[in-house]
Design an enzyme around this catalytic site. Structure first.
Site, mmCIF file in Angstrom:
data_model
loop_
_atom_site.group_PDB
_atom_site.id
_atom_site.type_symbol
_atom_site.label_atom_id
_atom_site.label_comp_id
_atom_site.label_asym_id
_atom_site.label_seq_id
_atom_site.Cartn_x
_atom_site.Cartn_y
_atom_site.Cartn_z
ATOM 1 N N PHE A 219 0.761 -1.141 0.013
ATOM 2 C CA PHE A 219 -0.218 0.051 -0.253
ATOM 3 C C PHE A 219 0.959 1.306 0.109
ATOM 4 O O PHE A 219 0.891 1.914 0.932
ATOM 5 C CB PHE A 219 -0.884 0.137 1.201
ATOM 6 C CG PHE A 219 -1.629 -1.028 1.393
ATOM 7 C CD1 PHE A 219 -2.902 -1.226 0.640
ATOM 8 C CD2 PHE A 219 -1.573 -2.267 2.129
ATOM 9 C CE1 PHE A 219 -3.867 -2.534 0.438
ATOM 10 C CE2 PHE A 219 -2.263 -3.463 2.052
ATOM 11 C CZ PHE A 219 -3.429 -3.426 1.610
ATOM 12 N N ASP A 241 0.969 -1.193 -5.124
ATOM 13 C CA ASP A 241 -0.202 -0.467 -4.964
ATOM 14 C C ASP A 241 -1.196 -0.777 -5.984
ATOM 15 O O ASP A 241 -0.633 -1.149 -6.912
ATOM 16 C CB ASP A 241 0.093 1.074 -4.762
ATOM 17 C CG ASP A 241 -0.913 1.852 -4.194
ATOM 18 O OD1 ASP A 241 -0.699 2.308 -3.020
ATOM 19 O OD2 ASP A 241 -2.107 2.236 -4.893
ATOM 20 N N SER A 242 -2.330 -0.496 -5.902
ATOM 21 C CA SER A 242 -3.454 -0.861 -6.900
ATOM 22 C C SER A 242 -3.518 0.354 -7.769
ATOM 23 O O SER A 242 -4.088 0.211 -8.762
ATOM 24 C CB SER A 242 -4.805 -1.097 -6.375
ATOM 25 O OG SER A 242 -5.320 -0.222 -5.568
ATOM 26 N N CYS A 329 -5.692 2.936 9.618
ATOM 27 C CA CYS A 329 -6.180 4.277 9.915
ATOM 28 C C CYS A 329 -7.616 4.245 10.036
ATOM 29 O O CYS A 329 -8.327 5.192 9.876
ATOM 30 C CB CYS A 329 -5.640 5.032 8.652
ATOM 31 S SG CYS A 329 -6.278 4.666 7.029
HETATM 32 N N1 SAH Z 1 1.799 4.042 2.470
HETATM 33 C C1 SAH Z 1 1.307 5.491 1.902
HETATM 34 C C2 SAH Z 1 -0.037 5.657 2.188
HETATM 35 C C3 SAH Z 1 -0.927 4.349 1.551
HETATM 36 S S1 SAH Z 1 -2.701 5.063 1.479
HETATM 37 C C4 SAH Z 1 2.088 6.523 2.408
HETATM 38 O O1 SAH Z 1 2.640 6.467 3.445
HETATM 39 O O2 SAH Z 1 2.282 7.581 1.672
HETATM 40 C C5 SAH Z 1 -3.335 3.363 0.942
HETATM 41 C C6 SAH Z 1 -2.771 3.022 -0.519
HETATM 42 O O3 SAH Z 1 -3.509 1.867 -0.745
HETATM 43 C C7 SAH Z 1 -3.430 3.865 -1.424
HETATM 44 O O4 SAH Z 1 -2.502 4.209 -2.358
HETATM 45 C C8 SAH Z 1 -4.432 2.913 -2.549
HETATM 46 O O5 SAH Z 1 -4.204 3.303 -3.963
HETATM 47 C C9 SAH Z 1 -3.742 1.444 -2.016
HETATM 48 N N2 SAH Z 1 -4.804 0.630 -2.226
HETATM 49 C C10 SAH Z 1 -6.108 0.315 -1.899
HETATM 50 N N3 SAH Z 1 -6.565 -0.811 -1.922
HETATM 51 C C11 SAH Z 1 -5.506 -1.735 -2.374
HETATM 52 C C12 SAH Z 1 -5.309 -3.283 -2.502
HETATM 53 N N4 SAH Z 1 -6.341 -3.857 -2.430
HETATM 54 N N5 SAH Z 1 -4.388 -3.415 -2.955
HETATM 55 C C13 SAH Z 1 -3.228 -2.608 -3.279
HETATM 56 N N6 SAH Z 1 -3.143 -1.297 -2.869
HETATM 57 C C14 SAH Z 1 -4.449 -0.773 -2.421
#
Ligand code: SAH
Length: 386
Positions: A219, A241-242, A329
């Site tokens: 993520f 990330d997705s 979160c």
């Molecule tokens: N770690 C980052 C913030 C992450 S926010 C930082 O510190 O800046 C959550 C992220 O998860 C987003 O970018 C979103 O695009 C991604 N996301 C949401 N669902 C997902 C999934 N099922 N698989 C992979 N990524 C996902």
């Protein structure tokens, strides 16, 4: 003259206990009152201060200032200036300057990315003093431009339009800011939140310091954890990330910072982690920073099952002595639930996990002791001891 609203005994008790929100059912007659500033009275007619009033939201009243204090343009100037002043020690040029209730400024968020400021006005009451708030942000931060990222879904509950508009100046697509030794680009117009995840600012740097060998940032969004790890000694980091745009931004930041070793992977984190454990892979550091799985109370159980699955897979992937930084979160998932979930995941993983540090959002996202809603981010740094 500011209109007055009388609180029920329950509403008044809530204020006295230090919570600024009054729900619809805890107010006396207020039908027909427009959004704006109101004076609050207790059931005996004693003044309790000035608040923002929202005619349609369940949270109808948000307390601002005690009785006898006039809430006018200079009050907003002083309150926003004070919030900015409290952050005077922050060296990073990307940071939150106003954390709503946590700074005594309910429903107002102000983030700074270098010369660009991004604000969110999240209540109908606050919207009525928009001009004063904009002037106060301009005076306190002197940004080159200010974007109102008023597209958050909570505005619907306030019956406010969802829109993203520049208040003044030319707001760029990419707003550079520093975080530790690195430069990132927030995406103020189209990025997630106000353009980046400032709440993990200090955690990015803590985890960065652990970087060595092969690491994993799950993520990853713009790759802030990943790049901090590469900067501080990791040789390779896989970022999952997705979002294609988010991964592209992480790749760009890697080259802007002269870092090699980043492998961005567009995938669903659940599927990807499972196949990685099946393949028997090992990582020195794994970061799990998923989006909020529980958007409301009713979905906490399902959310916890999701968090457990992710953490279980992540623990299995740790090299001996490796670190897991894990976060949630979801406001509705409380600290106790989070640690219970981690203990179940650790038991199922067969790994012995130490708690190295218990973490929360960065200090520029202050939590008020009396307002649990101001704290939503729970995190832990764990270590697999064998
Ligand atoms: N770690 C980052 C913030 C992450 S926010 C930082 O510190 O800046 C959550 C992220 O998860 C987003 O970018 C979103 O695009 C991604 N996301 C949401 N669902 C997902 C999934 N099922 N698989 C992979 N990524 C996902």
């Amino acid at each position: 003259m500011t209109p007055a609203i009388t609180l029920t005994p329950k509403g008044a008790a809530r204020l006295v206990a230090g919570h600024p929100w009054i729900y619809r059912s805890d107010l006396g007659r207020h039908e027909g009152l427009d959004a704006g500033l109101v004076r609050l009275l207790d059931p005996r007619g004693k003044g309790l201060g000035t608040a923002l009033f929202s005619p349609h939201s369940e949270i109808r009243v948000r307390w601002l200032a005690p009785d006898g204090v006039t809430v006018d343009a200079s009050w907003w100037q002083q309150a926003i200036h004070a919030a900015v002043h409290r952050r005077a020690g922050i060296i990073d040029t990307g940071a939150r300057m106003v954390h709503a209730e946590g700074d005594g400024l309910p429903s107002l968020i102000v983030d700074r990315y270098g010369a660009v400021a991004v604000a969110q006005l999240l209540s109908a009451g606050l919207e009525t003093v928009r001009g004063e708030v904009i002037d106060a942000i301009r005076a306190a931060l002197e940004p080159r431009s200010l974007l109102l990222r008023n597209d958050a879904s909570v505005r619907t509950r306030e019956r406010l339009p969802r829109e993203t508009v520049a208040a003044f100046g030319d707001v760029p697509e990419r707003a550079p800011y520093s975080e530790g030794a690195l430069t990132f680009n927030a995406a103020p117009w189209k990025g997630q939140k106000t353009g980046a995840y400032l709440d993990q600012r200090e955690n990015h740097q803590l985890v960065g310091g652990l970087g060595r060998g092969r690491c994993l940032d799950v993520f990853s969004y713009h790759g802030a954890f990943a790049l901090q790890m590469l900067k501080h000694g990791a040789s390779d980091v896989v970022a999952i990330d997705s979002s294609k745009e988010a991964l592209a931004a992480s790749q760009e930041s890697a080259s802007e910072n002269g870092l090699s070793g980043l492998t961005p992977v567009e995938a669903d984190a659940f599927d990807w982690l499972r196949s990685e454990t099946r393949a028997g892979k090992r990582y020195e550091v794994v970061v799990l920073d998923p989006p909020a799985f529980a958007k409301e109370k009713g979905s906490v159980e399902r959310a916890l099952a999701g968090y457990k699955e992710l953490n279980l897979q992540a623990m299995k992937l740790l090299a001996p002595g490796g670190h897991l930084f894990t976060a949630s979160c979801s406001y509705h998932v409380h600290r106790g639930d989070f640690f219970q979930m981690l203990s179940e995941a650790a038991a199922d993983s067969g790994r012995r996990m130490q708690i190295v540090e218990i973490r929360s959002a960065s200090s520029d996202h202050p939590e008020l002791v009396t307002v649990p809603e101001t704290g939503y981010l729970k995190a832990a740094l764990l270590r697999a001891i064998e």
